[in-house]
Design a protein around this motif. Structure first.
Motif, PDB file in Angstrom:
ATOM      1  N   SER A   1       0.857  -1.173   0.000  1.00  0.00           N
ATOM      2  CA  SER A   1       0.000   0.000   0.000  1.00  0.00           C
ATOM      3  C   SER A   1       0.893   1.223   0.000  1.00  0.00           C
ATOM      4  N   ALA A   2       0.541   2.198  -0.843  1.00  0.00           N
ATOM      5  CA  ALA A   2       1.326   3.429  -0.912  1.00  0.00           C
ATOM      6  C   ALA A   2       0.399   4.574  -1.260  1.00  0.00           C
ATOM      7  N   GLU A   3       0.693   5.749  -0.688  1.00  0.00           N
ATOM      8  CA  GLU A   3      -0.114   6.924  -0.982  1.00  0.00           C
ATOM      9  C   GLU A   3       0.724   7.904  -1.790  1.00  0.00           C
ATOM     10  N   ALA A   4       0.119   8.522  -2.796  1.00  0.00           N
ATOM     11  CA  ALA A   4       0.820   9.539  -3.584  1.00  0.00           C
ATOM     12  C   ALA A   4      -0.211  10.444  -4.229  1.00  0.00           C
ATOM     13  N   GLU A   5       0.272  11.616  -4.681  1.00  0.00           N
ATOM     14  CA  GLU A   5      -0.625  12.565  -5.325  1.00  0.00           C
ATOM     15  C   GLU A   5      -0.912  12.127  -6.766  1.00  0.00           C
ATOM     16  N   GLU A   6      -2.168  12.242  -7.156  1.00  0.00           N
ATOM     17  CA  GLU A   6      -2.552  11.926  -8.527  1.00  0.00           C
ATOM     18  C   GLU A   6      -3.386  13.061  -9.099  1.00  0.00           C
ATOM     19  N   GLY A   7      -3.236  13.238 -10.415  1.00  0.00           N
ATOM     20  CA  GLY A   7      -4.124  14.112 -11.157  1.00  0.00           C
ATOM     21  C   GLY A   7      -4.806  13.271 -12.222  1.00  0.00           C
ATOM     22  N   CYS A   8      -5.659  13.913 -13.011  1.00  0.00           N
ATOM     23  CA  CYS A   8      -6.403  13.176 -14.041  1.00  0.00           C
ATOM     24  C   CYS A   8      -6.768  14.160 -15.141  1.00  0.00           C
ATOM     25  N   LEU A   9      -6.543  13.774 -16.393  1.00  0.00           N
ATOM     26  CA  LEU A   9      -6.848  14.685 -17.504  1.00  0.00           C
ATOM     27  C   LEU A   9      -8.338  15.022 -17.566  1.00  0.00           C
ATOM     28  N   SER A  10      -9.174  14.202 -16.947  1.00  0.00           N
ATOM     29  CA  SER A  10     -10.615  14.471 -16.933  1.00  0.00           C
ATOM     30  C   SER A  10     -11.043  15.314 -15.742  1.00  0.00           C
ATOM     31  N   LEU A  11     -10.086  15.619 -14.872  1.00  0.00           N
ATOM     32  CA  LEU A  11     -10.364  16.455 -13.691  1.00  0.00           C
ATOM     33  C   LEU A  11      -9.320  17.557 -13.596  1.00  0.00           C
ATOM     34  N   PRO A  12      -9.326  18.506 -14.584  1.00  0.00           N
ATOM     35  CA  PRO A  12      -8.289  19.545 -14.586  1.00  0.00           C
ATOM     36  C   PRO A  12      -8.314  20.354 -13.292  1.00  0.00           C
ATOM     37  N   GLY A  13      -7.131  20.570 -12.733  1.00  0.00           N
ATOM     38  CA  GLY A  13      -7.019  21.373 -11.517  1.00  0.00           C
ATOM     39  C   GLY A  13      -7.223  20.585 -10.243  1.00  0.00           C
ATOM     40  N   VAL A  14      -7.462  19.289 -10.352  1.00  0.00           N
ATOM     41  CA  VAL A  14      -7.689  18.459  -9.165  1.00  0.00           C
ATOM     42  C   VAL A  14      -6.486  17.543  -8.960  1.00  0.00           C
ATOM     43  N   ASN A  15      -5.815  17.701  -7.827  1.00  0.00           N
ATOM     44  CA  ASN A  15      -4.698  16.824  -7.458  1.00  0.00           C
ATOM     45  C   ASN A  15      -4.941  16.358  -6.046  1.00  0.00           C
ATOM     46  N   VAL A  16      -5.042  15.045  -5.864  1.00  0.00           N
ATOM     47  CA  VAL A  16      -5.400  14.519  -4.544  1.00  0.00           C
ATOM     48  C   VAL A  16      -4.518  13.325  -4.191  1.00  0.00           C
ATOM     49  N   GLN A  17      -4.415  13.079  -2.905  1.00  0.00           N
ATOM     50  CA  GLN A  17      -3.672  11.925  -2.421  1.00  0.00           C
ATOM     51  C   GLN A  17      -4.544  10.680  -2.596  1.00  0.00           C
ATOM     52  N   VAL A  18      -3.948   9.654  -3.188  1.00  0.00           N
ATOM     53  CA  VAL A  18      -4.689   8.407  -3.399  1.00  0.00           C
ATOM     54  C   VAL A  18      -3.850   7.239  -2.900  1.00  0.00           C
ATOM     55  N   ARG A  19      -4.471   6.390  -2.090  1.00  0.00           N
ATOM     56  CA  ARG A  19      -3.797   5.191  -1.605  1.00  0.00           C
ATOM     57  C   ARG A  19      -4.094   4.027  -2.547  1.00  0.00           C
ATOM     58  N   ARG A  20      -3.027   3.366  -2.992  1.00  0.00           N
ATOM     59  CA  ARG A  20      -3.195   2.233  -3.923  1.00  0.00           C
ATOM     60  C   ARG A  20      -2.225   1.121  -3.555  1.00  0.00           C
ATOM     61  N   SER A  21      -2.430  -0.031  -4.182  1.00  0.00           N
ATOM     62  CA  SER A  21      -1.489  -1.130  -3.999  1.00  0.00           C
ATOM     63  C   SER A  21      -0.136  -0.724  -4.566  1.00  0.00           C
ATOM     64  N   GLN A  22       0.921  -1.165  -3.886  1.00  0.00           N
ATOM     65  CA  GLN A  22       2.272  -0.796  -4.331  1.00  0.00           C
ATOM     66  C   GLN A  22       2.686  -1.615  -5.559  1.00  0.00           C
ATOM     67  N   SER A  23       2.190  -2.838  -5.637  1.00  0.00           N
ATOM     68  CA  SER A  23       2.495  -3.658  -6.815  1.00  0.00           C
ATOM     69  C   SER A  23       1.277  -4.499  -7.174  1.00  0.00           C
ATOM     70  N   CYS A  24       1.270  -4.960  -8.398  1.00  0.00           N
ATOM     71  CA  CYS A  24       0.173  -5.832  -8.851  1.00  0.00           C
ATOM     72  C   CYS A  24       0.642  -6.567 -10.101  1.00  0.00           C
ATOM     73  N   ARG A  25      -0.124  -7.583 -10.462  1.00  0.00           N
ATOM     74  CA  ARG A  25       0.104  -8.259 -11.738  1.00  0.00           C
ATOM     75  C   ARG A  25      -1.048  -7.848 -12.634  1.00  0.00           C
ATOM     76  N   VAL A  26      -0.738  -7.479 -13.873  1.00  0.00           N
ATOM     77  CA  VAL A  26      -1.803  -7.101 -14.807  1.00  0.00           C
ATOM     78  C   VAL A  26      -1.802  -8.089 -15.966  1.00  0.00           C
TER      79      VAL A  26
END
Ligand code: ZN
Length: 181
Positions: free
Chosen positions: A92-117
């Motif tokens: 688990s790791a938290e970091a700031e993320e933005g999104c091209l569909s949410l201009p001007g929005v940057n938020v901390q998001v907690r996600r899995s540190q690794s995964c298999r895709v």
């Protein structure tokens, strides 16, 4: 399958929150044809011009299970994942993320540190890969889009307060201008 949608690729644009297409669950891709390649090429243009590290098809208004990732920003490093699925999330790791569909929005998001895709390439060939850190984060963010999930669904209470005005402005702008065409 895509051709039934009569896509005018030149007209595809990044759609912004609260466009309802960002909230739909996207359909699996079953035809690996020239139109899929053309869609990917257009998405790559839009991702590059927006300086994004990833882009999912619903973000251009196409509700199909297709994502692009580019960690470095170099065009040759763009990865295409058709019908991606995430398995074995670890850590688990938290970091700031933005999104091209949410201009001007940057938020901390907690996600899995690794995964298999697991995914398919543009010819429909299955492949899989273990991802860590930033690539794992981008893959989780973009795969969320295929399920209608946005970063604002994953933000904490302080970001909820901090982004309220920006989200309201995006909502007002959508109401006055309507969806991107
Ligand atoms: Zn996004």
């Amino acid at each position: 399958m895509l051709s039934t949608m009569k896509l005018d690729l030149k007209k595809l644009r990044i759609v912004h929150y609260p466009d309802p297409r960002l909230r739909k669950a996207s359909e699996r891709i079953t035809e690996f044809d020239g139109e899929l390649r053309a869609l990917v090429a257009r998405m790559q243009e839009l991702m590059e011009s927006g300086k994004g590290v990833g882009l999912a098809a619903p973000q251009v208004g196409v509700n199909k299970r297709l994502i692009l990732m580019n960690v470095t920003g170099r065009p040759e490093d763009t990865r295409v994942l058709v019908n991606p699925a995430i398995h074995e999330p670890h850590g688990s790791a938290e970091a700031e993320e933005g999104c091209l569909s949410l201009p001007g929005v940057n938020v901390q998001v907690r996600r899995s540190q690794s995964c298999r895709v697991t995914a398919q390439d543009l010819d429909g060939r299955p492949f899989e890969e273990v991802l860590e850190d930033l690539p794992a984060r981008i893959c989780q963010h973009e795969t969320d889009h295929l399920n209608g999930v946005l970063i604002i669904d994953r933000m904490g209470p302080s970001d909820r307060v901090a982004t309220r005005r920006t989200l309201k402005a995006l909502e007002d702008s959508y109401k006055s201008r309507g969806p991107a065409r």
